[in-house]
Design a protein around this motif. Structure first.
Motif, short mmCIF file in Angstrom:
data_model
loop_
_atom_site.label_atom_id
_atom_site.label_comp_id
_atom_site.label_asym_id
_atom_site.label_seq_id
_atom_site.Cartn_x
_atom_site.Cartn_y
_atom_site.Cartn_z
N GLY A 110 0.78 -1.22 0.00
CA GLY A 110 0.00 0.00 0.00
C GLY A 110 0.82 1.27 0.00
O GLY A 110 0.29 2.35 -0.28
N LEU A 111 2.12 1.17 0.28
CA LEU A 111 2.95 2.38 0.34
C LEU A 111 2.98 3.16 -0.98
O LEU A 111 3.01 4.40 -0.95
CB LEU A 111 4.37 2.01 0.77
CG LEU A 111 4.53 1.56 2.23
CD1 LEU A 111 5.98 1.19 2.52
CD2 LEU A 111 4.04 2.63 3.20
N PRO A 112 2.98 2.50 -2.16
CA PRO A 112 2.95 3.28 -3.41
C PRO A 112 1.72 4.18 -3.53
O PRO A 112 1.77 5.19 -4.23
CB PRO A 112 2.95 2.19 -4.50
CG PRO A 112 3.65 1.04 -3.87
CD PRO A 112 3.22 1.07 -2.43
N THR A 113 0.62 3.83 -2.85
CA THR A 113 -0.55 4.70 -2.86
C THR A 113 -0.20 6.06 -2.27
O THR A 113 -0.62 7.11 -2.78
CB THR A 113 -1.70 4.07 -2.05
OG1 THR A 113 -1.96 2.76 -2.55
CG2 THR A 113 -2.96 4.91 -2.15
N GLY A 114 0.57 6.03 -1.19
CA GLY A 114 1.03 7.27 -0.59
C GLY A 114 1.94 8.04 -1.53
O GLY A 114 1.90 9.28 -1.59
N LEU A 115 2.77 7.32 -2.29
CA LEU A 115 3.67 7.97 -3.24
C LEU A 115 2.88 8.69 -4.34
O LEU A 115 3.23 9.82 -4.73
CB LEU A 115 4.62 6.95 -3.85
CG LEU A 115 5.65 7.49 -4.85
CD1 LEU A 115 6.55 8.51 -4.17
CD2 LEU A 115 6.48 6.34 -5.43
N VAL A 116 1.81 8.05 -4.80
CA VAL A 116 0.96 8.68 -5.82
C VAL A 116 0.36 9.97 -5.27
O VAL A 116 0.36 11.00 -5.96
CB VAL A 116 -0.17 7.70 -6.25
CG1 VAL A 116 -1.19 8.43 -7.13
CG2 VAL A 116 0.41 6.51 -7.00
N SER A 117 -0.13 9.93 -4.04
CA SER A 117 -0.71 11.14 -3.43
C SER A 117 0.35 12.22 -3.26
O SER A 117 0.08 13.41 -3.45
CB SER A 117 -1.33 10.79 -2.07
OG SER A 117 -2.39 9.89 -2.21
N LEU A 118 1.57 11.81 -2.88
CA LEU A 118 2.65 12.77 -2.71
C LEU A 118 2.95 13.49 -4.02
O LEU A 118 3.17 14.71 -4.04
CB LEU A 118 3.90 12.06 -2.20
CG LEU A 118 5.14 12.94 -1.96
CD1 LEU A 118 4.85 13.99 -0.92
CD2 LEU A 118 6.33 12.08 -1.55
N VAL A 119 2.94 12.75 -5.12
CA VAL A 119 3.19 13.35 -6.44
C VAL A 119 2.09 14.36 -6.77
O VAL A 119 2.36 15.45 -7.28
CB VAL A 119 3.28 12.26 -7.52
CG1 VAL A 119 3.30 12.88 -8.92
CG2 VAL A 119 4.51 11.39 -7.31
N VAL A 120 0.84 13.98 -6.46
CA VAL A 120 -0.29 14.89 -6.72
C VAL A 120 -0.12 16.19 -5.94
O VAL A 120 -0.29 17.29 -6.49
CB VAL A 120 -1.63 14.21 -6.37
CG1 VAL A 120 -2.78 15.22 -6.44
CG2 VAL A 120 -1.90 13.04 -7.29
N VAL A 121 0.19 16.06 -4.65
CA VAL A 121 0.36 17.25 -3.80
C VAL A 121 1.50 18.11 -4.32
O VAL A 121 1.39 19.34 -4.38
CB VAL A 121 0.61 16.84 -2.33
CG1 VAL A 121 0.83 18.09 -1.48
CG2 VAL A 121 -0.56 16.04 -1.79
N TYR A 122 2.60 17.48 -4.70
CA TYR A 122 3.75 18.24 -5.18
C TYR A 122 3.44 18.98 -6.48
O TYR A 122 3.79 20.16 -6.64
CB TYR A 122 4.94 17.30 -5.41
CG TYR A 122 6.12 18.00 -6.06
CD1 TYR A 122 6.92 18.86 -5.32
CD2 TYR A 122 6.39 17.81 -7.41
CE1 TYR A 122 7.99 19.52 -5.92
CE2 TYR A 122 7.45 18.47 -8.02
CZ TYR A 122 8.24 19.32 -7.27
OH TYR A 122 9.29 19.98 -7.87
N LEU A 123 2.75 18.30 -7.40
CA LEU A 123 2.42 18.93 -8.68
C LEU A 123 1.49 20.13 -8.49
O LEU A 123 1.56 21.11 -9.24
CB LEU A 123 1.77 17.91 -9.62
CG LEU A 123 2.69 16.80 -10.13
CD1 LEU A 123 1.91 15.81 -10.98
CD2 LEU A 123 3.86 17.39 -10.94
N MET A 124 0.63 20.06 -7.47
CA MET A 124 -0.31 21.15 -7.24
C MET A 124 0.31 22.30 -6.47
O MET A 124 0.00 23.46 -6.72
CB MET A 124 -1.55 20.63 -6.50
CG MET A 124 -2.41 19.69 -7.33
SD MET A 124 -3.91 19.16 -6.45
CE MET A 124 -4.79 20.73 -6.29
N THR A 125 1.19 21.98 -5.52
CA THR A 125 1.76 23.02 -4.66
C THR A 125 3.13 23.51 -5.12
O THR A 125 3.57 24.59 -4.72
CB THR A 125 1.90 22.51 -3.22
OG1 THR A 125 2.81 21.38 -3.20
CG2 THR A 125 0.54 22.05 -2.67
#
Length: 260
Positions: A110-125
Protein backbone atom coordinates in the motif's frame (compact mmCIF):
# COMPACT_ATOMS: atom_id res chain seq x y z
CA UNK A 1 10.17 -18.78 18.58
CA UNK A 2 12.22 -18.90 15.37
CA UNK A 3 9.70 -21.27 13.83
CA UNK A 4 6.91 -18.81 14.53
CA UNK A 5 8.93 -15.96 13.02
CA UNK A 6 9.59 -18.06 9.92
CA UNK A 7 5.87 -18.86 9.72
CA UNK A 8 5.02 -15.15 9.92
CA UNK A 9 7.51 -14.36 7.15
CA UNK A 10 6.10 -17.21 5.04
CA UNK A 11 2.62 -15.77 5.58
CA UNK A 12 3.79 -12.36 4.38
CA UNK A 13 5.41 -13.90 1.29
CA UNK A 14 2.27 -15.90 0.53
CA UNK A 15 0.11 -12.78 0.85
CA UNK A 16 2.50 -10.83 -1.37
CA UNK A 17 2.31 -13.51 -4.06
CA UNK A 18 -1.48 -13.50 -3.84
CA UNK A 19 -1.58 -9.72 -4.26
CA UNK A 20 0.77 -9.95 -7.24
CA UNK A 21 -1.32 -12.64 -8.93
CA UNK A 22 -4.47 -10.53 -8.67
CA UNK A 23 -2.74 -7.44 -10.03
CA UNK A 24 -2.53 -5.96 -6.54
CA UNK A 25 -5.66 -3.89 -7.04
CA UNK A 26 -3.65 -1.25 -8.90
CA UNK A 27 -6.80 0.79 -9.30
CA UNK A 28 -6.65 1.48 -5.53
CA UNK A 29 -3.41 3.39 -6.05
CA UNK A 30 -4.99 5.64 -8.67
CA UNK A 31 -8.24 6.01 -6.73
CA UNK A 32 -6.42 8.23 -4.25
CA UNK A 33 -5.77 10.93 -6.88
CA UNK A 34 -9.15 12.77 -6.74
CA UNK A 35 -9.21 12.80 -2.94
CA UNK A 36 -5.61 14.03 -2.76
CA UNK A 37 -6.34 16.78 -5.29
CA UNK A 38 -9.42 18.05 -3.45
CA UNK A 39 -7.80 18.11 0.01
CA UNK A 40 -4.67 19.79 -1.40
CA UNK A 41 -6.76 22.47 -3.10
CA UNK A 42 -8.55 23.22 0.17
CA UNK A 43 -5.23 23.48 2.04
CA UNK A 44 -3.80 25.79 -0.62
CA UNK A 45 -6.55 28.31 0.05
CA UNK A 46 -5.08 28.90 3.51
CA UNK A 47 -1.61 29.51 2.14
CA UNK A 48 0.19 28.56 5.37
CA UNK A 49 3.65 26.99 4.69
CA UNK A 50 3.53 24.89 7.87
CA UNK A 51 0.07 23.57 6.98
CA UNK A 52 1.22 22.66 3.47
CA UNK A 53 4.30 20.88 4.83
CA UNK A 54 2.12 18.90 7.23
CA UNK A 55 -0.24 18.03 4.37
CA UNK A 56 2.63 16.91 2.14
CA UNK A 57 3.54 14.36 4.81
CA UNK A 58 0.13 13.48 6.22
CA UNK A 59 -2.01 13.15 3.10
CA UNK A 60 0.05 10.31 1.56
CA UNK A 61 -0.16 8.50 4.90
CA UNK A 62 -3.93 8.98 4.96
CA UNK A 63 -4.27 7.36 1.52
CA UNK A 64 -2.13 4.46 2.69
CA UNK A 65 -4.44 4.06 5.72
CA UNK A 66 -7.57 4.19 3.55
CA UNK A 67 -6.42 1.28 1.40
CA UNK A 68 -4.60 -0.82 3.97
CA UNK A 69 -7.31 -0.83 6.67
CA UNK A 70 -9.83 -2.11 4.13
CA UNK A 71 -7.64 -4.95 2.82
CA UNK A 72 -6.24 -6.02 6.21
CA UNK A 73 -9.64 -5.72 7.86
CA UNK A 74 -11.12 -8.22 5.45
CA UNK A 75 -8.25 -10.72 5.71
CA UNK A 76 -9.72 -12.92 8.45
CA UNK A 77 -13.22 -12.65 7.02
CA UNK A 78 -11.93 -13.77 3.64
CA UNK A 79 -10.22 -16.79 5.19
CA UNK A 80 -13.52 -17.77 6.77
CA UNK A 81 -15.50 -17.21 3.58
CA UNK A 82 -13.07 -19.44 1.70
CA UNK A 83 -13.38 -22.11 4.42
CA UNK A 84 -9.61 -22.24 4.98
CA UNK A 85 -9.40 -20.65 8.41
CA UNK A 86 -9.80 -24.04 10.10
CA UNK A 87 -6.54 -25.21 8.53
CA UNK A 88 -4.73 -22.16 9.89
CA UNK A 89 -5.88 -23.02 13.40
CA UNK A 90 -4.48 -26.54 13.00
CA UNK A 91 -1.02 -24.97 12.79
CA UNK A 92 0.93 -24.34 15.99
CA UNK A 93 1.59 -20.78 14.90
CA UNK A 94 -0.83 -18.33 16.58
CA UNK A 95 -3.34 -16.95 14.11
CA UNK A 96 -2.44 -13.38 15.07
CA UNK A 97 1.14 -13.93 13.85
CA UNK A 98 -0.14 -15.30 10.55
CA UNK A 99 -2.41 -12.28 10.21
CA UNK A 100 0.45 -9.97 11.20
CA UNK A 101 2.54 -11.37 8.36
CA UNK A 102 -0.31 -10.78 5.93
CA UNK A 103 -0.76 -7.27 7.30
CA UNK A 104 2.92 -6.47 6.76
CA UNK A 105 2.64 -7.51 3.11
CA UNK A 106 -0.46 -5.36 2.65
CA UNK A 107 1.19 -2.32 4.24
CA UNK A 108 4.27 -2.63 2.02
CA UNK A 109 2.07 -3.00 -1.05
CA UNK A 110 0.00 0.00 0.00
CA UNK A 111 2.95 2.38 0.34
CA UNK A 112 2.95 3.28 -3.41
CA UNK A 113 -0.55 4.70 -2.86
CA UNK A 114 1.03 7.27 -0.59
CA UNK A 115 3.67 7.97 -3.24
CA UNK A 116 0.96 8.68 -5.82
CA UNK A 117 -0.71 11.14 -3.43
CA UNK A 118 2.65 12.77 -2.71
CA UNK A 119 3.19 13.35 -6.44
CA UNK A 120 -0.29 14.89 -6.72
CA UNK A 121 0.36 17.25 -3.80
CA UNK A 122 3.75 18.24 -5.18
CA UNK A 123 2.42 18.93 -8.68
CA UNK A 124 -0.31 21.15 -7.24
CA UNK A 125 1.76 23.02 -4.66
CA UNK A 126 5.14 23.01 -6.41
CA UNK A 127 6.80 22.72 -3.02
CA UNK A 128 8.50 20.17 -0.79
CA UNK A 129 7.99 19.78 2.96
CA UNK A 130 9.91 22.33 5.03
CA UNK A 131 11.18 20.13 7.87
CA UNK A 132 13.21 21.43 10.79
CA UNK A 133 14.26 18.02 12.19
CA UNK A 134 14.59 15.40 9.43
CA UNK A 135 15.90 12.65 11.75
CA UNK A 136 12.93 12.91 14.10
CA UNK A 137 10.58 13.03 11.12
CA UNK A 138 11.90 9.74 9.76
CA UNK A 139 11.47 7.98 13.12
CA UNK A 140 8.00 9.48 13.44
CA UNK A 141 7.03 8.19 9.98
CA UNK A 142 8.14 4.68 10.95
CA UNK A 143 5.90 4.87 14.01
CA UNK A 144 3.02 6.10 11.85
CA UNK A 145 3.40 3.08 9.54
CA UNK A 146 3.52 0.74 12.54
CA UNK A 147 0.44 2.47 13.95
CA UNK A 148 -1.41 2.01 10.65
CA UNK A 149 -0.55 -1.69 10.60
CA UNK A 150 -1.61 -2.25 14.23
CA UNK A 151 -4.83 -0.25 13.89
CA UNK A 152 -5.70 -2.05 10.64
CA UNK A 153 -5.06 -5.46 12.19
CA UNK A 154 -7.38 -4.49 15.04
CA UNK A 155 -10.32 -4.51 12.64
CA UNK A 156 -9.59 -7.97 11.24
CA UNK A 157 -11.11 -9.98 14.15
CA UNK A 158 -13.57 -7.17 14.88
CA UNK A 159 -14.95 -7.50 11.36
CA UNK A 160 -15.71 -11.16 12.04
CA UNK A 161 -17.20 -10.57 15.49
CA UNK A 162 -19.60 -7.85 14.32
CA UNK A 163 -20.64 -9.84 11.28
CA UNK A 164 -19.25 -7.49 8.63
CA UNK A 165 -22.22 -5.11 8.22
CA UNK A 166 -22.59 -3.17 4.97
CA UNK A 167 -20.68 0.10 5.01
CA UNK A 168 -18.64 -0.89 8.06
CA UNK A 169 -15.30 0.05 6.56
CA UNK A 170 -16.60 3.21 4.98
CA UNK A 171 -17.19 4.56 8.47
CA UNK A 172 -13.89 3.17 9.78
CA UNK A 173 -11.87 4.75 6.97
CA UNK A 174 -13.50 8.13 7.54
CA UNK A 175 -13.07 8.05 11.32
CA UNK A 176 -9.52 6.78 11.04
CA UNK A 177 -8.60 9.58 8.64
CA UNK A 178 -10.09 12.11 11.06
CA UNK A 179 -8.85 10.69 14.36
CA UNK A 180 -5.49 9.52 13.03
CA UNK A 181 -4.23 13.08 12.65
CA UNK A 182 -3.28 12.63 9.00
CA UNK A 183 -4.73 15.85 7.56
CA UNK A 184 -4.46 18.17 10.57
CA UNK A 185 -3.17 17.84 14.15
CA UNK A 186 -5.47 16.18 16.66
CA UNK A 187 -5.33 19.16 19.01
CA UNK A 188 -7.51 21.04 16.52
CA UNK A 189 -10.34 18.54 16.88
CA UNK A 190 -13.30 19.10 19.22
CA UNK A 191 -12.46 17.84 22.70
CA UNK A 192 -14.71 14.76 22.46
CA UNK A 193 -13.13 13.60 19.20
CA UNK A 194 -9.65 14.44 20.48
CA UNK A 195 -10.16 12.10 23.45
CA UNK A 196 -11.05 9.21 21.15
CA UNK A 197 -8.19 10.13 18.81
CA UNK A 198 -5.70 9.62 21.62
CA UNK A 199 -6.61 5.92 21.63
CA UNK A 200 -5.15 5.64 18.12
CA UNK A 201 -1.34 5.18 17.84
CA UNK A 202 -1.09 7.27 14.67
CA UNK A 203 -2.47 10.37 16.40
CA UNK A 204 0.57 10.49 18.71
CA UNK A 205 2.99 9.67 15.90
CA UNK A 206 1.51 12.44 13.77
CA UNK A 207 2.00 14.82 16.71
CA UNK A 208 5.69 13.94 16.49
CA UNK A 209 5.56 14.58 12.73
CA UNK A 210 4.11 18.05 13.36
CA UNK A 211 6.72 18.82 16.01
CA UNK A 212 9.51 17.61 13.70
CA UNK A 213 8.30 19.93 10.97
CA UNK A 214 8.12 22.97 13.27
CA UNK A 215 11.36 22.30 15.17
CA UNK A 216 12.20 24.97 17.78
CA UNK A 217 13.70 22.58 20.35
CA UNK A 218 10.77 20.17 20.76
CA UNK A 219 12.94 17.18 21.69
CA UNK A 220 11.14 16.29 24.91
CA UNK A 221 7.70 16.71 23.34
CA UNK A 222 8.74 14.51 20.40
CA UNK A 223 10.06 11.81 22.75
CA UNK A 224 6.80 11.94 24.69
CA UNK A 225 4.76 11.58 21.50
CA UNK A 226 6.91 8.62 20.41
CA UNK A 227 6.43 6.94 23.79
CA UNK A 228 2.65 7.37 23.72
CA UNK A 229 2.49 6.10 20.14
CA UNK A 230 4.36 2.94 21.14
CA UNK A 231 2.28 2.50 24.30
CA UNK A 232 -1.08 2.86 22.53
CA UNK A 233 0.12 0.51 19.78
CA UNK A 234 1.00 -2.13 22.40
CA UNK A 235 -2.38 -1.74 24.12
CA UNK A 236 -4.27 -1.94 20.82
CA UNK A 237 -2.27 -4.99 19.79
CA UNK A 238 -3.13 -6.62 23.13
CA UNK A 239 -6.84 -5.98 22.59
CA UNK A 240 -6.49 -7.36 19.06
CA UNK A 241 -4.90 -10.52 20.47
CA UNK A 242 -7.84 -11.01 22.84
CA UNK A 243 -10.30 -10.60 19.97
CA UNK A 244 -8.42 -13.20 17.94
CA UNK A 245 -8.77 -15.57 20.90
CA UNK A 246 -12.53 -14.95 20.96
CA UNK A 247 -12.75 -15.75 17.25
CA UNK A 248 -10.71 -18.90 17.83
CA UNK A 249 -13.02 -19.98 20.66
CA UNK A 250 -16.09 -19.43 18.50
CA UNK A 251 -14.52 -21.41 15.69
CA UNK A 252 -13.41 -24.33 17.85
CA UNK A 253 -16.47 -24.58 20.11
CA UNK A 254 -19.42 -23.13 18.23
CA UNK A 255 -18.35 -23.82 14.66
CA UNK A 256 -17.62 -21.47 11.82
CA UNK A 257 -21.27 -20.98 10.83
CA UNK A 258 -22.14 -19.54 14.22
CA UNK A 259 -19.47 -16.85 13.95
CA UNK A 260 -21.48 -15.01 11.31
Amino acid sequence: MMNQIRAMIASAIQQWKQISLTGGNLSLHLASVPMAAVITWIAMQRGEPAALSYLLVGLPLMTVWSGVVFRIGYTLNTEMSNQVLQFIYISRTPIILVSLGKAAAQVIWGLPTGLVSLVVVYLMTKTVPQVADVGSLLISLILVIIGIAVASLFFSPLMVLVGGPTGFFGVIILLGSLLGGFVFPVDRLPIVLAVFARLVPTSWAMDAVSLSIRGTDNSLAILGAWGMSILTAIVMFGVTYLMFKVVEKKLRIEGIRDVY
